[in-house]
Design an enzyme around this catalytic site. Structure first.
Site, short mmCIF file in Angstrom:
data_model
loop_
_atom_site.label_atom_id
_atom_site.label_comp_id
_atom_site.label_asym_id
_atom_site.label_seq_id
_atom_site.Cartn_x
_atom_site.Cartn_y
_atom_site.Cartn_z
N HIS A 1 -6.70 -6.30 -10.00
CA HIS A 1 -5.64 -6.11 -10.99
C HIS A 1 -4.39 -5.55 -10.33
O HIS A 1 -4.39 -5.23 -9.15
CB HIS A 1 -6.11 -5.25 -12.17
N HIS B 1 -2.47 -2.80 -10.63
CA HIS B 1 -2.09 -1.40 -10.41
C HIS B 1 -1.81 -1.12 -8.92
O HIS B 1 -2.42 -1.72 -8.04
CB HIS B 1 -3.20 -0.45 -10.93
N ASP C 1 -2.54 1.24 -6.92
CA ASP C 1 -3.64 1.65 -6.03
C ASP C 1 -4.67 0.52 -5.85
O ASP C 1 -5.77 0.76 -5.35
CB ASP C 1 -4.31 2.94 -6.53
N HIS C 2 -4.27 -0.69 -6.24
CA HIS C 2 -5.13 -1.87 -6.02
C HIS C 2 -4.38 -3.02 -5.34
O HIS C 2 -4.99 -3.81 -4.63
CB HIS C 2 -5.75 -2.35 -7.34
N HIS D 1 -8.82 -2.74 -19.17
CA HIS D 1 -8.09 -1.74 -18.37
C HIS D 1 -6.67 -2.26 -18.14
O HIS D 1 -5.69 -1.54 -18.35
CB HIS D 1 -8.84 -1.53 -17.05
N ASP E 1 -11.48 -1.60 -11.69
CA ASP E 1 -11.46 -0.45 -12.60
C ASP E 1 -12.02 -0.80 -13.97
O ASP E 1 -11.66 -0.17 -14.97
CB ASP E 1 -10.02 0.07 -12.77
N HIS F 1 -13.48 3.49 -7.66
CA HIS F 1 -13.17 4.92 -7.56
C HIS F 1 -14.44 5.76 -7.52
O HIS F 1 -15.47 5.37 -8.08
CB HIS F 1 -12.36 5.39 -8.79
#
Ligand SMILES: [Zn+2]
Length: 255
Positions: A56, A58, A60-61, A114, A133, A171
């Site tokens: 996805h 985001h 941090d991805h 998400h 996530d 995570h």
């Protein structure tokens, strides 16, 4: 089997994953949470980055996509429906699609909730899933862009995978997830035992990831809205599993 998964920490609590096909010498980074640890892991293993599989958009991805692509000239794979938000995307994939990665088949599962364009990557022959996530050990992703109904449907797709599917979540949230799970399903003996194991693992500085579909179905409250124990704790009874799931998610958001 010619597939190897190498896992390492990134940022505060993200995991980086390298999926390596030894026979064809291909390596995919599942998401790009942080450039330096990914490069370090590649160098340590002596692998060349050939692919990025994004779950996805985001930061941090997908935040490391462009820097890694510039260095390695790798192919970026991501969700067709979210292509505008995946930096450097080369190959757009959709629900149910199966593509080849070396010797392995990789199936794409659209799992919105998400984010609206979230996808998971499932290797049916190796029984491995990278779920980003969407599903965590004893938890699930927050509903930033989707409804409880949508997320419950997405989790249902993952629950339909074989129980021994190894699940790589993005995570290390498990200790706090376990503390929450114990408040909503306190009489679940499998959960109690797992919570103790998690405490020991974390005290020893060890990861709780990967998990399996079977273990999550037995202990993860977000997959257990049918549990009478959970329903009783939430003060909800009956067959409306989405309502139970939604209330579980709401309580976790305020935990
Ligand atoms: Zn996310």
């Amino acid at each position: 089997m010619s597939i190897e998964v190498h896992m390492f920490g990134c940022l505060n609590d993200n995991y980086g994953f390298l999926l390596h096909d030894t026979q064809h010498n291909l390596t995919a980074s599942i998401d790009t949470p942080e450039v330096e640890p990914i490069n370090a892991a590649l160098e340590e293993k002596g692998w060349t980055l050939t692919h990025i599989f994004n779950t996805h958009h985001h930061f941090d991805h997908a935040g490391g996509n462009e820097a890694l692509k510039a260095r390695w000239h790798c192919t970026v794979v991501g969700a067709a429906i979210d292509a505008q938000r995946i930096p450097g995307i080369d190959v757009e994939v959709s629900d149910g699609e199966i593509f080849q990665f070396g010797s392995s088949r990789v199936q794409v599962l659209e799992v919105p909730g998400h984010t609206s364009g979230h996808i998971a990557y499932y290797l049916p022959d190796e029984k491995i899933a990278f779920v980003g996530d969407t599903l965590f050990a004893l938890g699930c992703g927050r509903l930033f862009e989707g409804s409880p109904q949508q997320m419950w449907q997405s989790l249902g797709k993952l629950m339909a995978l074989p129980d021994d599917t190894v699940v790589y979540c993005a995570h290390e949230y498990t200790a706090s997830n376990a503390a929450f799970a114990m408040t909503v399903e306190p009489d679940n003996a499998a959960l109690r035992q797992r919570a103790e194991e998690i405490t020991e693992l974390r005290a020893a500085g060890r990861p709780t990831v990967p998990t399996t579909i079977g273990l999550e179905k037995a202990t993860n409250p977000f997959l257990r809205p049918a549990s009478k124990d959970l329903q009783r704790t939430l003060g909800l009874t009956g067959d409306d599993l989405v309502a139970v799931f939604a209330e579980t998610r709401r309580r976790k958001d305020h935990f």
